[in-house]
Design a protein around this motif. Structure first.
Motif: not given
Length: 205
Positions: A93-97, A103-109, A111-118
């Protein structure tokens, strides 16, 4: 019986674990509902949410049984597990805040590359194609991709508009529940060291 006594502590611990049971059933129900109606096609996402719900249900059930029976072993393991969950949830929770935009864009990318279904779920829901660029040679379930008169935006452009708000909400909600978990640890520790007034006065349960 004053608040803080055996009965009051027992009822408070039971009420807290009933709340956790309801939250766990809500998580399982929402995940199953999303999969049933085709809102989420990724098996990993559904399995992950259901797994968290089942884990929370088992922990809450353990705490509820320990509270009702004043069982020392169940209360000890419940207290230890809940404390570890508190540490993990508080840290996340502290990390999210605290995440900045890069860093947000890096984590989103990631997560995006991990699953084609997502990817397909996001493209269909947000009506966008690709994360940072649109590949016209690939397929895209978004309606804008099928309609030549419409232009599609990349999903990163749309997601980034809401990422900050979502992370603030998730971080704040996580902090709230982490403090309820700390309250559960404190109640379980206090309850374990209280004598049951209905038992033998010389016995310590």
């Amino acid at each position: 019986m004053v608040c803080g006594g055996f009965v009051c502590t027992k009822h408070a611990l039971c009420a807290l674990n009933i709340l956790y049971v309801l939250v766990s059933l809500l998580l399982i129900g929402v995940a199953a509902w999303g999969k049933w109606f085709g809102l989420v096609s990724s098996i990993r996402v559904v399995a992950g949410v259901i797994g968290v719900g089942i884990f929370l249900f088992l922990v809450a059930f353990m705490g509820l049984c320990g509270a009702l029976k004043h069982h020392q072993v169940l209360l000890f393991f419940y207290m230890m597990i809940l404390f570890m969950v508190f540490i993990v949830q508080f840290s996340v929770s502290c990390a999210c805040l605290a995440l900045n935009e890069d860093q947000q864009n890096h984590l989103l990318e990631i997560g995006w590359n991990k699953s084609e279904d997502t990817q397909r779920d996001v493209e269909k829901t947000l009506n966008c194609c690709g994360f940072s660029r649109i590949d016209n040679s690939s397929s895209c379930p978004a309606s804008c991709f099928k309609n030549p008169s419409q232009s599609c935006n990349t999903c990163s452009e749309i997601i980034q508009q809401y990422t900050g708000e979502v992370l603030q909400f998730v971080g704040g909600l996580g902090l709230f529940f982490s403090f309820t978990e700390f309250l559960g640890v404190w109640l379980a520790h206090r309850y374990r060291n209280l004598k049951d007034p209905r038992s033998n006065p010389g016995a310590f349960l």
